[in-house]
Design an enzyme around this catalytic site. Sequence first.
Site, PDB file in Angstrom:
ATOM      1  N   PRO A  93       0.827  -1.213   0.000  1.00  0.00           N
ATOM      2  CA  PRO A  93       0.000   0.000   0.000  1.00  0.00           C
ATOM      3  C   PRO A  93       0.863   1.265   0.000  1.00  0.00           C
ATOM      4  CG  PRO A  93      -0.136  -1.144   2.112  1.00  0.00           C
ATOM      5  CD  PRO A  93       0.643  -2.024   1.198  1.00  0.00           C
ATOM      6  N   GLY A  97       4.182   3.387   5.102  1.00  0.00           N
ATOM      7  CA  GLY A  97       5.384   3.079   5.877  1.00  0.00           C
ATOM      8  C   GLY A  97       6.106   1.817   5.446  1.00  0.00           C
ATOM      9  N   LEU A  98       5.653   1.183   4.350  1.00  0.00           N
ATOM     10  CA  LEU A  98       6.274  -0.081   3.941  1.00  0.00           C
ATOM     11  C   LEU A  98       7.188   0.070   2.715  1.00  0.00           C
ATOM     12  CD1 LEU A  98       3.376  -2.673   4.506  1.00  0.00           C
ATOM     13  CD2 LEU A  98       5.199  -1.993   6.067  1.00  0.00           C
ATOM     14  N   GLY A  99       7.468   1.292   2.341  1.00  0.00           N
ATOM     15  CA  GLY A  99       8.468   1.513   1.289  1.00  0.00           C
ATOM     16  C   GLY A  99       7.950   1.312  -0.124  1.00  0.00           C
ATOM     17  N   ALA A 102       9.923   3.228  -3.000  1.00  0.00           N
ATOM     18  CA  ALA A 102      11.257   2.696  -3.312  1.00  0.00           C
ATOM     19  C   ALA A 102      11.146   1.328  -3.984  1.00  0.00           C
ATOM     20  CB  ALA A 102      12.095   2.599  -2.036  1.00  0.00           C
ATOM     21  N   ALA A 103      10.166   0.526  -3.561  1.00  0.00           N
ATOM     22  CA  ALA A 103      10.028  -0.821  -4.134  1.00  0.00           C
ATOM     23  C   ALA A 103       9.578  -0.744  -5.595  1.00  0.00           C
ATOM     24  CB  ALA A 103       9.041  -1.642  -3.306  1.00  0.00           C
ATOM     25  N   ASP A 144      15.208   3.404   3.225  1.00  0.00           N
ATOM     26  CA  ASP A 144      14.195   2.619   2.503  1.00  0.00           C
ATOM     27  C   ASP A 144      14.802   1.984   1.249  1.00  0.00           C
ATOM     28  OD1 ASP A 144      12.570   3.695   4.416  1.00  0.00           O
ATOM     29  OD2 ASP A 144      11.040   4.442   3.037  1.00  0.00           O
TER      30      ASP A 144
HETATM   31  C1  MEV Z   1      10.475   6.444   6.278  1.00  0.00           C
HETATM   32  O1  MEV Z   1      10.290   5.099   5.883  1.00  0.00           O
HETATM   33  C2  MEV Z   1      11.470   6.560   7.385  1.00  0.00           C
HETATM   34  C3  MEV Z   1      11.762   7.970   7.891  1.00  0.00           C
HETATM   35  O2  MEV Z   1      12.807   7.849   8.852  1.00  0.00           O
HETATM   36  C4  MEV Z   1      12.186   8.887   6.779  1.00  0.00           C
HETATM   37  C5  MEV Z   1      13.541   8.546   6.185  1.00  0.00           C
HETATM   38  O3  MEV Z   1      14.319   7.829   6.801  1.00  0.00           O
HETATM   39  O4  MEV Z   1      13.822   9.063   5.104  1.00  0.00           O
HETATM   40  C6  MEV Z   1      10.558   8.570   8.590  1.00  0.00           C
END
Ligand code: MEV
Length: 305
Positions: A93, A97-99, A102-103, A144
């Site tokens: 999704p 927060g699961l990247g 980048a993936a 990430d």
């Molecule tokens: C995001 O996945 C993690 C953060 O620390 C941002 C980053 O490291 O660029 C919030």
Amino acid sequence: MFITATAPAKVILFGEHAVVYGKPAIAVPVSGIRASASLDTHVPDGHGLRIIAPDLEPARDVDDALSLTARLVFDALGTPLPDANVVVQSQIPIASGLGSGAAVSTALARVLSAAVDCPLDLATLNALIYEVEKVHHGTPSGIDNTVIVYERPVYFVRECPIEHIAIGMPFTLVIADTGQRAPTRESVGDVRKLLETQPEQTQPILDSIAEIAEAARFAIETGNAVELGHLMSSNHQLLQKLTVSSTELDTLIKAAESAGALGAKLSGGGRGGNMVALVTPESAKTIAQALMDAGAYRVISTLVS
Ligand code: MEV
């Protein structure tokens, strides 16, 4: 020619936000959830390269990131764009927060470089995806792209050589989605404001997060799951102080802890997205159910080994 490349999701176990300011952080790949890019060269001559992303939001920054990825790949390789259609898809999704960003970029860069028979080495690919991450996040730390490109657990400090962590004993994570999307760029920007306006209160929080990440590395390497769980919960309390948790995240974290998790915390940018709980293999099902009962949108388990 029809080829496919993929890249995994990631979960940050320790140190998000503090990592932006040079503190250490720990992240692991989640190989069971992936982004993929499939390239098909069965197109007419002069068709050009068309990137189609049916299940990604029609957000401008997704389009920008995909076309930037393609441009950077062909600049790095010094080859012309092939005539092809590329379909990019993701089980990860967005803004959770699961990247996912980048993936998706990693899968796309991999398939494009494979199509011209010049696979990029991991270090070049990582540097390239870091450039694309700047489109998504503004000031990314680079954690990430690193954990996703190398697909190995990483102890990460900005601008330092990458360190892969040895896992002393495999451990199980349950990851639950609040279903709320929360752009990392915003929470990172708010932490920056906090640091600028209240440095005396904020700097010690970042320092404590760094100490926890150091201790966590030792707990992972020595296979001390109980200690690791405590450290996760302590890290979450500090993230709450950084104002990046949310009611929904806190509800899921409490539910996991009440159901017997060894520890739990938000993961990634926060304010929504996913939380992660450390569990025993025996308790994973019960805790996953408790998270669903507490309102999780989706729950997955993953083994880190
Ligand atoms: C995001 O996945 C993690 C953060 O620390 C941002 C980053 O490291 O660029 C919030």
